[in-house]
Design a protein around this motif. Structure first.
Motif, PDB file in Angstrom:
ATOM      1  N   ASN A  51       0.812  -1.217   0.000  1.00 12.70           N
ATOM      2  CA  ASN A  51       0.000   0.000   0.000  1.00 12.70           C
ATOM      3  C   ASN A  51       0.847   1.269   0.000  1.00 12.70           C
ATOM      4  OD1 ASN A  51      -2.616  -0.913  -0.254  1.00 12.70           O
ATOM      5  ND2 ASN A  51      -2.923  -1.192   1.930  1.00 12.70           N
ATOM      6  N   LEU A  52       1.990   1.240   0.676  1.00  8.59           N
ATOM      7  CA  LEU A  52       2.887   2.392   0.599  1.00  8.59           C
ATOM      8  C   LEU A  52       3.341   2.626  -0.835  1.00  8.59           C
ATOM      9  CD1 LEU A  52       5.060   1.921   3.815  1.00  8.59           C
ATOM     10  CD2 LEU A  52       3.561   3.858   3.302  1.00  8.59           C
ATOM     11  N   PHE A  53       3.641   1.536  -1.530  1.00  7.31           N
ATOM     12  CA  PHE A  53       3.972   1.636  -2.946  1.00  7.31           C
ATOM     13  C   PHE A  53       2.813   2.268  -3.718  1.00  7.31           C
ATOM     14  CE2 PHE A  53       3.450  -0.290  -7.168  1.00  7.31           C
ATOM     15  CZ  PHE A  53       4.669   0.001  -7.764  1.00  7.31           C
ATOM     16  N   LEU A  54       1.597   1.816  -3.448  1.00  7.53           N
ATOM     17  CA  LEU A  54       0.440   2.302  -4.192  1.00  7.53           C
ATOM     18  C   LEU A  54       0.063   3.737  -3.821  1.00  7.53           C
ATOM     19  CD1 LEU A  54      -1.784  -0.904  -4.247  1.00  7.53           C
ATOM     20  CD2 LEU A  54      -0.525   0.106  -6.153  1.00  7.53           C
ATOM     21  N   ARG A 249     -11.747   2.424 -13.879  1.00  8.14           N
ATOM     22  CA  ARG A 249     -10.487   1.779 -13.512  1.00  8.14           C
ATOM     23  C   ARG A 249     -10.424   1.487 -12.016  1.00  8.14           C
ATOM     24  NH1 ARG A 249      -5.089   3.464 -16.526  1.00  8.14           N
ATOM     25  NH2 ARG A 249      -4.544   1.581 -15.360  1.00  8.14           N
ATOM     26  N   LEU A 250     -11.029   2.335 -11.193  1.00 13.84           N
ATOM     27  CA  LEU A 250     -11.055   2.078  -9.750  1.00 13.84           C
ATOM     28  C   LEU A 250     -11.742   0.747  -9.450  1.00 13.84           C
ATOM     29  CD1 LEU A 250     -11.775   4.622  -6.956  1.00 13.84           C
ATOM     30  CD2 LEU A 250     -12.990   2.461  -6.955  1.00 13.84           C
ATOM     31  N   TRP A 256      -6.377  -6.878 -11.567  1.00 11.91           N
ATOM     32  CA  TRP A 256      -5.009  -7.056 -12.051  1.00 11.91           C
ATOM     33  C   TRP A 256      -4.004  -6.887 -10.914  1.00 11.91           C
ATOM     34  CZ3 TRP A 256      -1.746  -9.458 -14.531  1.00 11.91           C
ATOM     35  CH2 TRP A 256      -0.566  -8.942 -15.063  1.00 11.91           C
ATOM     36  N   TYR A 257      -4.257  -5.935 -10.023  1.00 13.82           N
ATOM     37  CA  TYR A 257      -3.360  -5.774  -8.878  1.00 13.82           C
ATOM     38  C   TYR A 257      -3.346  -7.038  -8.015  1.00 13.82           C
ATOM     39  CZ  TYR A 257      -2.495  -0.788  -9.575  1.00 13.82           C
ATOM     40  OH  TYR A 257      -2.085   0.424 -10.078  1.00 13.82           O
ATOM     41  N   PHE A 258      -4.501  -7.671  -7.862  1.00 14.61           N
ATOM     42  CA  PHE A 258      -4.549  -8.895  -7.060  1.00 14.61           C
ATOM     43  C   PHE A 258      -3.628  -9.956  -7.657  1.00 14.61           C
ATOM     44  CE2 PHE A 258      -6.218 -13.196  -6.513  1.00 14.61           C
ATOM     45  CZ  PHE A 258      -6.186 -13.310  -5.127  1.00 14.61           C
ATOM     46  N   TYR A 259      -3.677 -10.126  -8.964  1.00 18.50           N
ATOM     47  CA  TYR A 259      -2.841 -11.151  -9.578  1.00 18.50           C
ATOM     48  C   TYR A 259      -1.357 -10.787  -9.516  1.00 18.50           C
ATOM     49  CZ  TYR A 259      -6.952 -13.650 -11.056  1.00 18.50           C
ATOM     50  OH  TYR A 259      -8.124 -14.366 -11.041  1.00 18.50           O
ATOM     51  N   GLN A 260      -1.060  -9.491  -9.479  1.00 20.44           N
ATOM     52  CA  GLN A 260       0.334  -9.076  -9.339  1.00 20.44           C
ATOM     53  C   GLN A 260       0.874  -9.309  -7.931  1.00 20.44           C
ATOM     54  OE1 GLN A 260       1.318  -5.108 -10.967  1.00 20.44           O
ATOM     55  NE2 GLN A 260      -0.781  -5.126 -11.725  1.00 20.44           N
ATOM     56  N   PHE A 261       0.114  -8.902  -6.923  1.00 25.99           N
ATOM     57  CA  PHE A 261       0.633  -8.817  -5.552  1.00 25.99           C
ATOM     58  C   PHE A 261       0.238  -9.986  -4.655  1.00 25.99           C
ATOM     59  CE2 PHE A 261       0.310  -4.087  -6.504  1.00 25.99           C
ATOM     60  CZ  PHE A 261       1.651  -3.965  -6.799  1.00 25.99           C
ATOM     61  N   LEU A 383      -6.015   3.783  -6.331  1.00 25.39           N
ATOM     62  CA  LEU A 383      -6.930   3.844  -5.189  1.00 25.39           C
ATOM     63  C   LEU A 383      -7.699   2.528  -5.047  1.00 25.39           C
ATOM     64  CD1 LEU A 383      -8.323   7.487  -5.574  1.00 25.39           C
ATOM     65  CD2 LEU A 383      -6.738   6.639  -3.825  1.00 25.39           C
ATOM     66  N   GLY A 384      -8.121   1.984  -6.184  1.00 26.79           N
ATOM     67  CA  GLY A 384      -8.768   0.678  -6.147  1.00 26.79           C
ATOM     68  C   GLY A 384      -7.820  -0.405  -5.664  1.00 26.79           C
ATOM     69  N   GLY A 385      -6.553  -0.315  -6.075  1.00 28.74           N
ATOM     70  CA  GLY A 385      -5.571  -1.292  -5.623  1.00 28.74           C
ATOM     71  C   GLY A 385      -5.329  -1.228  -4.125  1.00 28.74           C
TER      72      GLY A 385
END
Length: 458
Positions: A51-54, A249-250, A256-261, A383-385
């Motif tokens: 989340n700090l990254f995001l 996009r939110l 996609w973020y879920f599959y990344q992280f 923000l969605g991520g």
């Protein structure tokens, strides 16, 4: 001397920047079990670092687009690549939660900038009928970077440095393997600058472009001049499509973020795969790459056949939304092969959608303000991520025994009942939620009149 098809060489460079961007980003995700063990971090700590990254990513999006519009694509892109490469190198010396979080925050400040810069490069170098395909090509770089990352960084992290390269062990100390991975992946970005500075100029300023290709790029559009005044913030924020696309996009980018992280962690804890077996995630990112290309190619074919650009993107997005209901079956599948097959379908659809919603921005915004508008829309993505990270962390970790951080406190103040309802439930509720996000976003876009938009006047 001219270079035949120079615009495609330009997009190859942007593609390579995206590859490096995602290798650097996914290094932490690919090595999460090892790094968490070495630095004593639990899943909530991991979520807070992501989340700090995001958070940094969101802030940087809002700034970077305007910066790219002012500095130009060439200089702006170089600044961001240098920044995130150095941030990735410094991560090798992280010693705990705070220093790792600070490094990822710095990484986020740099990495966000490549995407508005990439969209601006496409608007400068490609006619409308090729833009979605060009966006698909450089976005495929992100998926290839994510695919390559485990195969690159896991061997680096597990190499016997103490026995074969003791001076490396002496330099980095505990956790030398994963620390070396951050250094090597960061240095690659510095080398990328050499071909970028050699090739990139605006089309009318390039000595390497042919007259025929320049005519094709402009394709009936009035060329914009360097330094042309862009939209003010008021113009950007009062342009209704900005908000429609931002909320679109939110709602959908968290998939996609879920599959990344998180997906690698899901396979580790939910399916019992060890660190070495997590290289299987290459299948997910390969599907994302194919989705990027097919999504861009598909809408491009519709445009060539006479369909208006925005309508063409929406037809592809409708097909993607119809595929996403496979998501709940991913967690319920009995075998790993079925799980991965369903995941491939979901990721393919998610990336084909992402390409086309991104192309709508390029279709309807004047070139002089592409970077600014794209960055505002993309802020909805991060923000969605962030929301997804908070929800998934609560799902998989249950109630926390540690004092809540500022992100946890803020999110619980807004969504306390939701967190309470899913806390400790595992990954299944999130897989269920992913079935509905794209259809809901499409309804929102349609109700807001996105289908009535026309290409912007330059």
């Amino acid at each position: 001397m001219t270079i035949r098809g120079l615009r495609w060489w330009i997009v190859v460079l942007v593609f390579l920047a995206a590859v490096l961007n995602y290798i650097d980003r996914q290094t932490l995700s690919a090595l999460a079990p090892t790094i968490q063990a070495d630095l004593g971090m639990d899943d909530r700590d991991y979520a807070n670092i992501v989340n700090l990254f995001l958070v940094a990513y969101t802030v940087a999006y809002l700034i970077s687009g305007k910066l790219v519009d002012r500095l130009g694509t060439r200089s702006g892109t170089a600044i961001f690549v240098v920044w995130w490469s150095l941030a990735n190198i410094v991560t090798a010396w992280a010693q705990g939660l705070r220093s790792m979080g600070a490094c990822r925050f710095l990484l986020g400040l740099g990495e966000a900038g490549v995407w508005p810069a990439a969209s601006k490069a496409v608007s400068e170098w490609f006619p409308a009928r090729e833009r979605a395909l060009a966006i698909g090509l450089y976005t495929m770089g992100a998926t290839i970077g994510a695919t390559v990352a485990p195969y690159l960084v896991i061997p680096l992290a597990t190499y016997d440095y103490a026995g074969k390269l003791p001076f490396i062990e002496g330099l980095f100390g505990h956790g030398a393997g994963w620390r070396v991975a951050f250094v090597i992946t960061g240095l690659a970005g510095i080398l990328w600058l050499i071909p970028w500075f050699a090739l990139y100029r605006r089309p009318r300023e390039s000595k390497l472009i042919s007259a025929g290709e320049l005519a094709l790029i402009e394709d009936g559009e009035a060329p914009t001049e360097a330094g042309e005044k862009g939209w003010t913030w008021r113009q950007v924020l009062t342009f209704r499509p900005v908000w429609l696309l931002l909320f679109g996009r939110l709602l959908t980018d968290p998939v996609w973020y879920f599959y990344q992280f998180w997906f690698a962690k899901y396979l580790n804890t939910g399916r019992g795969l060890d660190q070495g077996s997590l290289t299987i995630t290459w299948v997910v990112y390969a599907a994302a790459g194919v989705g990027s290309l097919v999504g861009g190619w598909g809408s491009g074919v519709l445009v060539k056949n006479g369909c208006a650009p925005v309508q063409a993107r929406l037809w592809i997005m409708l097909g993607c939304a119809c595929l996403m209901p496979v998501s709940p079956f991913i967690a319920k599948a009995a075998g790993l092969s079925v799980t991965m097959t369903l995941t491939v379908c979901a990721v393919f659809a998610a990336l084909a959608w992402l390409i086309n919603i991104s192309a709508i921005v390029v279709d309807v915004v004047p070139k002089h303000s592409i970077g600014t508008v794209f960055s505002v829309v993309a802020a909805g993505s991060t923000l969605g991520g962030i929301a997804m990270n908070m929800i998934v962390a609560a799902m998989v970790s249950g109630p926390s025994s540690k004092p809540a951080g500022f992100l946890d406190q803020g999110f619980k103040a807004l969504f306390g009942p939701l967190i309470g309802a899913v806390e400790g439930k595992g990954y299944e509720p999130w897989f269920l939620a992913m079935a509905f996000l794209h259809p809901l976003a499409l309804l929102l876009l349609w109700a807001g009149g996105i289908h009535r938009l026309r290409p912007a006047k330059i």
